[in-house]
Write a protein that holds these residues in place. Structure first.
Motif, PDB file in Angstrom:
ATOM      1  N   TYR A 103      -7.175   0.737  -2.502  1.00 39.40           N
ATOM      2  CA  TYR A 103      -6.477  -0.490  -2.908  1.00 39.40           C
ATOM      3  C   TYR A 103      -7.156  -1.005  -4.168  1.00 39.40           C
ATOM      4  CZ  TYR A 103      -4.506  -5.226  -2.570  1.00 39.40           C
ATOM      5  OH  TYR A 103      -3.867  -6.406  -2.829  1.00 39.40           O
ATOM      6  N   ARG A 104      -6.378  -1.097  -5.229  1.00 40.19           N
ATOM      7  CA  ARG A 104      -6.898  -1.544  -6.523  1.00 40.19           C
ATOM      8  C   ARG A 104      -8.168  -0.777  -6.917  1.00 40.19           C
ATOM      9  NH1 ARG A 104      -6.667  -8.100  -5.790  1.00 40.19           N
ATOM     10  NH2 ARG A 104      -4.455  -8.299  -5.292  1.00 40.19           N
ATOM     11  N   ILE A 127       0.821  -1.212   0.000  1.00 44.20           N
ATOM     12  CA  ILE A 127       0.000   0.000   0.000  1.00 44.20           C
ATOM     13  C   ILE A 127       0.850   1.255   0.000  1.00 44.20           C
ATOM     14  CG2 ILE A 127      -2.065  -0.908   1.169  1.00 44.20           C
ATOM     15  CD1 ILE A 127      -0.571   1.036   3.517  1.00 44.20           C
ATOM     16  N   GLU A 128       0.209   2.332  -0.463  1.00 42.17           N
ATOM     17  CA  GLU A 128       0.802   3.647  -0.332  1.00 42.17           C
ATOM     18  C   GLU A 128      -0.074   4.410   0.653  1.00 42.17           C
ATOM     19  OE1 GLU A 128       2.069   5.628  -3.941  1.00 42.17           O
ATOM     20  OE2 GLU A 128       1.723   7.584  -2.993  1.00 42.17           O
ATOM     21  N   TYR A 129       0.565   5.051   1.632  1.00 36.29           N
ATOM     22  CA  TYR A 129      -0.182   5.786   2.643  1.00 36.29           C
ATOM     23  C   TYR A 129       0.588   7.066   2.942  1.00 36.29           C
ATOM     24  CZ  TYR A 129      -2.604   6.724   7.074  1.00 36.29           C
ATOM     25  OH  TYR A 129      -3.331   7.294   8.084  1.00 36.29           O
ATOM     26  N   ARG A 130      -0.066   8.188   2.712  1.00 36.07           N
ATOM     27  CA  ARG A 130       0.566   9.502   2.907  1.00 36.07           C
ATOM     28  C   ARG A 130       1.927   9.583   2.213  1.00 36.07           C
ATOM     29  NH1 ARG A 130      -0.362  10.388   9.387  1.00 36.07           N
ATOM     30  NH2 ARG A 130      -2.614  10.086   9.443  1.00 36.07           N
ATOM     31  N   GLY A 131       1.967   9.031   1.011  1.00 31.86           N
ATOM     32  CA  GLY A 131       3.165   9.205   0.202  1.00 31.86           C
ATOM     33  C   GLY A 131       4.295   8.227   0.465  1.00 31.86           C
ATOM     34  N   ARG A 132       4.083   7.268   1.385  1.00 29.20           N
ATOM     35  CA  ARG A 132       5.110   6.259   1.633  1.00 29.20           C
ATOM     36  C   ARG A 132       4.527   4.887   1.356  1.00 29.20           C
ATOM     37  NH1 ARG A 132       9.610   7.787   4.515  1.00 29.20           N
ATOM     38  NH2 ARG A 132       9.858   5.632   5.192  1.00 29.20           N
ATOM     39  N   LYS A 133       5.411   3.923   1.062  1.00 35.85           N
ATOM     40  CA  LYS A 133       4.946   2.581   0.711  1.00 35.85           C
ATOM     41  C   LYS A 133       5.414   1.528   1.704  1.00 35.85           C
ATOM     42  CE  LYS A 133       4.414   3.258  -4.227  1.00 35.85           C
ATOM     43  NZ  LYS A 133       4.932   3.023  -5.569  1.00 35.85           N
ATOM     44  N   ASP A 134       4.603   0.495   1.865  1.00 35.40           N
ATOM     45  CA  ASP A 134       5.028  -0.663   2.656  1.00 35.40           C
ATOM     46  C   ASP A 134       4.197  -1.874   2.236  1.00 35.40           C
ATOM     47  OD1 ASP A 134       6.470  -2.133   4.483  1.00 35.40           O
ATOM     48  OD2 ASP A 134       5.715  -1.121   6.270  1.00 35.40           O
ATOM     49  N   ASN A 135       4.746  -3.043   2.520  1.00 37.79           N
ATOM     50  CA  ASN A 135       4.016  -4.287   2.317  1.00 37.79           C
ATOM     51  C   ASN A 135       3.564  -4.747   3.695  1.00 37.79           C
ATOM     52  OD1 ASN A 135       3.038  -6.474   0.760  1.00 37.79           O
ATOM     53  ND2 ASN A 135       4.778  -7.726   1.411  1.00 37.79           N
ATOM     54  N   ARG A 182     -10.422   0.753  -5.109  1.00 37.82           N
ATOM     55  CA  ARG A 182     -11.562   0.845  -4.195  1.00 37.82           C
ATOM     56  C   ARG A 182     -11.091   1.375  -2.850  1.00 37.82           C
ATOM     57  NH1 ARG A 182     -16.196  -1.882  -5.557  1.00 37.82           N
ATOM     58  NH2 ARG A 182     -16.715  -1.998  -3.358  1.00 37.82           N
ATOM     59  N   LYS A 183     -12.013   1.960  -2.091  1.00 35.79           N
ATOM     60  CA  LYS A 183     -11.634   2.574  -0.823  1.00 35.79           C
ATOM     61  C   LYS A 183     -12.310   1.905   0.369  1.00 35.79           C
ATOM     62  CE  LYS A 183     -10.500   7.150  -2.538  1.00 35.79           C
ATOM     63  NZ  LYS A 183     -10.881   8.554  -2.642  1.00 35.79           N
ATOM     64  N   ASP A 184     -11.614   1.922   1.488  1.00 34.82           N
ATOM     65  CA  ASP A 184     -12.232   1.460   2.730  1.00 34.82           C
ATOM     66  C   ASP A 184     -11.480   2.081   3.911  1.00 34.82           C
ATOM     67  OD1 ASP A 184     -13.996   0.184   4.402  1.00 34.82           O
ATOM     68  OD2 ASP A 184     -13.394  -1.858   3.883  1.00 34.82           O
ATOM     69  N   ASN A 185     -12.150   2.125   5.034  1.00 32.33           N
ATOM     70  CA  ASN A 185     -11.520   2.550   6.277  1.00 32.33           C
ATOM     71  C   ASN A 185     -11.265   1.287   7.085  1.00 32.33           C
ATOM     72  OD1 ASN A 185     -10.579   4.463   8.171  1.00 32.33           O
ATOM     73  ND2 ASN A 185     -12.493   4.325   9.310  1.00 32.33           N
ATOM     74  N   LEU A 186     -10.010   0.890   7.199  1.00 32.23           N
ATOM     75  CA  LEU A 186      -9.679  -0.421   7.765  1.00 32.23           C
ATOM     76  C   LEU A 186      -8.843  -0.278   9.033  1.00 32.23           C
ATOM     77  CD1 LEU A 186      -8.656  -2.276   4.463  1.00 32.23           C
ATOM     78  CD2 LEU A 186     -10.763  -2.596   5.784  1.00 32.23           C
ATOM     79  N   PRO A 187      -8.888  -1.305   9.890  1.00 32.85           N
ATOM     80  CA  PRO A 187      -7.965  -1.304  11.027  1.00 32.85           C
ATOM     81  C   PRO A 187      -6.528  -1.266  10.502  1.00 32.85           C
ATOM     82  CG  PRO A 187      -9.562  -3.113  11.211  1.00 32.85           C
ATOM     83  CD  PRO A 187      -9.719  -2.532   9.838  1.00 32.85           C
ATOM     84  N   PHE A 188      -5.683  -0.451  11.115  1.00 32.24           N
ATOM     85  CA  PHE A 188      -4.290  -0.397  10.683  1.00 32.24           C
ATOM     86  C   PHE A 188      -3.600  -1.697  11.097  1.00 32.24           C
ATOM     87  CE2 PHE A 188       0.200   0.866  10.973  1.00 32.24           C
ATOM     88  CZ  PHE A 188       0.356   1.442   9.724  1.00 32.24           C
ATOM     89  N   PRO A 189      -2.833  -2.317  10.182  1.00 30.17           N
ATOM     90  CA  PRO A 189      -2.206  -3.610  10.486  1.00 30.17           C
ATOM     91  C   PRO A 189      -1.286  -3.545  11.704  1.00 30.17           C
ATOM     92  CG  PRO A 189      -2.008  -3.081   8.148  1.00 30.17           C
ATOM     93  CD  PRO A 189      -2.536  -1.855   8.821  1.00 30.17           C
ATOM     94  N   ARG A 190      -1.331  -4.602  12.499  1.00 30.72           N
ATOM     95  CA  ARG A 190      -0.492  -4.688  13.681  1.00 30.72           C
ATOM     96  C   ARG A 190       0.649  -5.670  13.413  1.00 30.72           C
ATOM     97  NH1 ARG A 190      -4.397  -1.385  14.828  1.00 30.72           N
ATOM     98  NH2 ARG A 190      -4.974  -1.028  17.007  1.00 30.72           N
TER      99      ARG A 190
END
Lengths: 400, 400
Positions: free
Chosen positions: B164-165, A162-170, B167-175
């Protein structure tokens, strides 16, 4: 390869032992027969009669000319587990030894705690035992597509770039499970991912769809090879329950609008996929996630297919909508990936109607067993924690 | 408001009781004194002497003219919990009753299982007890910034809007937690989010940074009001441990390069923030996540600040790099949000050096207690599961 199946006495475990043995693998198994106890606890039984473990092991010995190395015990017993792993020294461990029912976990505080404790502690013990005794063994762990919930975006296989606020991570794809059972699987996935990163263990975490079916070819109608088939509100999943309902003329039970969409796969495809995982192990320190299903369906369309196939077998059955005991979205986006297993060679068997026909015929021979427990076909375990039998909310959809 | 503090005898719990009482709230508490036991188990003790619960309660009664309603017991005991909640009927429940140490959870299989079982089952019991007895009470649950790990993107507060691809969603941020302890907090967060969605409970899940400090103003140097301060490898967190090391002249212990960056906040800010959460509750069915820290620092720069402040107090101390017993990234991106609490009125106290100076002076009076347990200042619990005392890998950085 030497494969240990934890939960070898279960719906998937027992067919898997046969499927692997037929392909030349050496199989060991552990089980504490808790699934038999849980189904009994809620007043149910398997629609298909199943043999005792002794008779199963004997049938296995006769057919495959190898002893399935079996010990009674479960993952709660760390010393038992460690000692068995030290002795057997498996190449792969298939972890099917969890309490697998969402409604069972939502029944009350006691069952919620039991579910999470059983599943989380059992899986954590397994990770430690692998690390301590056979750190290069490949863990093939059964998760569920239910870990993801129903997000409004595509569902990748475990991770997404994903890209989030201009930065990327897997990053790990967010999980939004919908019962304390499904949450226990999320907890297990998180623990397993960490164990791979920190200890270099190898794991494949299978996000499996809903499995249905009574047969794999290897069973050859030998009674000792038959696997269980549950239809009660806790352990009976969608297609299996529909087929059981169809053979006794009970309306097929849809909850809410019936538009809930899920991934499904026949038992034989589950065997094929798990075996592909075993034969193509994850690397050292690798934690990989495979989404495992044949295709997605909404429940109403599945009910209609079962209705049609049943009609072809001379069985008239209606479809009935009940108020939904769960708290879940009825209409939702659902587009999960399932690329990894296809790349490894998974060939979806692609014959839903034929599989349902086979099931109905197997179940017809056990009509009385289903009829006897017909009161378990309509749920009374509700997600709001109040026990109340679901009410009919829609007119029945008459047989086509 | 009526506030129940679960874990009232702990490092945060006991100051919080005072902080809330000083602001007119009615406070109840439960504790089973497990923190005292865990620290004893690993051979440590609090750098500051702490009073018995009886003396604490007496000091509280004398100062606030109210009895703190206290019962001995813990969250493992569901009936105890339910009965206390029914009797007290709190407006808010602050959940500080977990095993809080990453190294303790990584020690061996037994401690990993104990940690997850204690934390997950305890928190699950609490959710059920709230649902059954006081479903409108606001749960203020202590999580940790460690649940997020160190992703290569900004860390929002619990949830993020993504595309993501297409489409949009508001998701829990991965831990991506980094110990079985931190994972237990992730499990709790997931269970709590679900309970809010499915039962309409209200919860604030605090992702707290590392807390440091010996004082809040309300303590007024009354012995019964002092809180514990741990410095051992399990329960001693960065700044607290550095200050303890400084007062006995032990080199400040950095692990690896020392560039690990984390959020930190003084004890008084933690009290301020938790109280803001209590006084501004989440809505019905709302699960909100607050990142709670004052500012981020890397560990080496913090060690240098402690070194400087210690020098000002006449204490010469070196900084020493040890091989890192944890498996964690040394250099990494770290930019977590902390907007929600600021919006509610959180005013960071903003005086790190002064706080450290206060601590050093409190600790100087207890030099002997720290010196006695100095062997616990260098860790031997390693993330690879092999117990080995960390070795010195860098030359010491001499005092400036």
């Amino acid at each position: 390869m030497k494969v240990l199946i934890a939960g070898v006495d279960g719906y998937l475990g027992w067919p898997l032992a046969q499927y692997l043995a037929a392909r030349g693998h050496i199989v060991a198994g552990i089980d504490k027969f808790l699934r038999r106890q849980w189904v009994e606890e809620i007043g149910g039984h398997s629609a298909l009669p199943i043999a005792s473990i002794e008779d199963r092991l004997q049938a296995f010995q006769e057919r495959y000319n190898q002893n399935l190395i079996f010990r009674t015990g479960d993952l709660q017993d760390y010393n038992f587990l460690k000692s068995f792993l030290s002795d057997f020294h498996p190449d792969a461990i298939v972890h099917l030894a969890e309490m697998p029912s969402a409604p069972y976990s939502m029944m009350d505080q006691e069952h919620a705690v039991y579910t999470q404790q059983n599943n989380v502690v059992g899986s954590l013990n397994l990770l430690w035992a692998i690390k301590e005794t056979c750190p290069t063994a490949h863990l093939v762990k059964l998760g569920t597509m239910g870990e993801y919930g129903t997000p409004n975006v595509d569902i990748p296989e475990g991770f997404f770039e994903i890209e989030y606020r201009g930065r990327k991570d897997n990053l790990p794809f967010p999980r939004q499970a919908n019962s304390f059972y499904h949450l226990s699987k999320v907890h297990d996935s998180n623990n397993t991912m960490f164990a791979c990163r920190v200890w270099g263990l190898s794991a494949t975490d299978i996000m499996q769809g809903v499995v249905f079916g009574t047969q794999i070819d290897e069973m050859e109608n030998v009674p000792g090879f038959a696997t269980r088939l549950d239809f009660d509100q806790c352990f009976g999943t969608a297609i299996n329950r529909f087929c059981c309902q169809a053979v006794i003329g009970h309306p097929l039970t849809l909850f809410g609008g019936g538009s809930q969409t899920r991934g499904f796969l026949p038992l034989r495809d589950s065997m094929q996929c798990i075996t592909l995982c075993i034969e193509n192990p994850a690397g050292v320190g690798e934690y990989r996630v495979f989404n495992q299903f044949e295709e997605t369906h909404n429940l109403e369309s599945l009910a209609k297919i079962v209705q049609e196939v049943a009609k072809g077998e001379g069985l008239a059955v209606d479809i009935r909508h009940y108020d939904n005991p769960r708290k879940e979205m009825d209409k939702h986006y659902y587009n999960p990936d399932r690329r990894h297993l296809i790349e490894l060679g998974y060939k979806p068997s692609g014959n839903l109607r034929n599989e349902i026909k086979l099931m109905i015929n197997d179940l017809l021979q056990n009509r009385d067993r289903i009829f006897e427990k017909r009161s378990l076909l309509v749920p009374d375990i509700r997600w709001d924690g109040i026990h109340r039998r679901s009410e009919i909310v829609h007119e029945t959809i008459p047989q086509i």
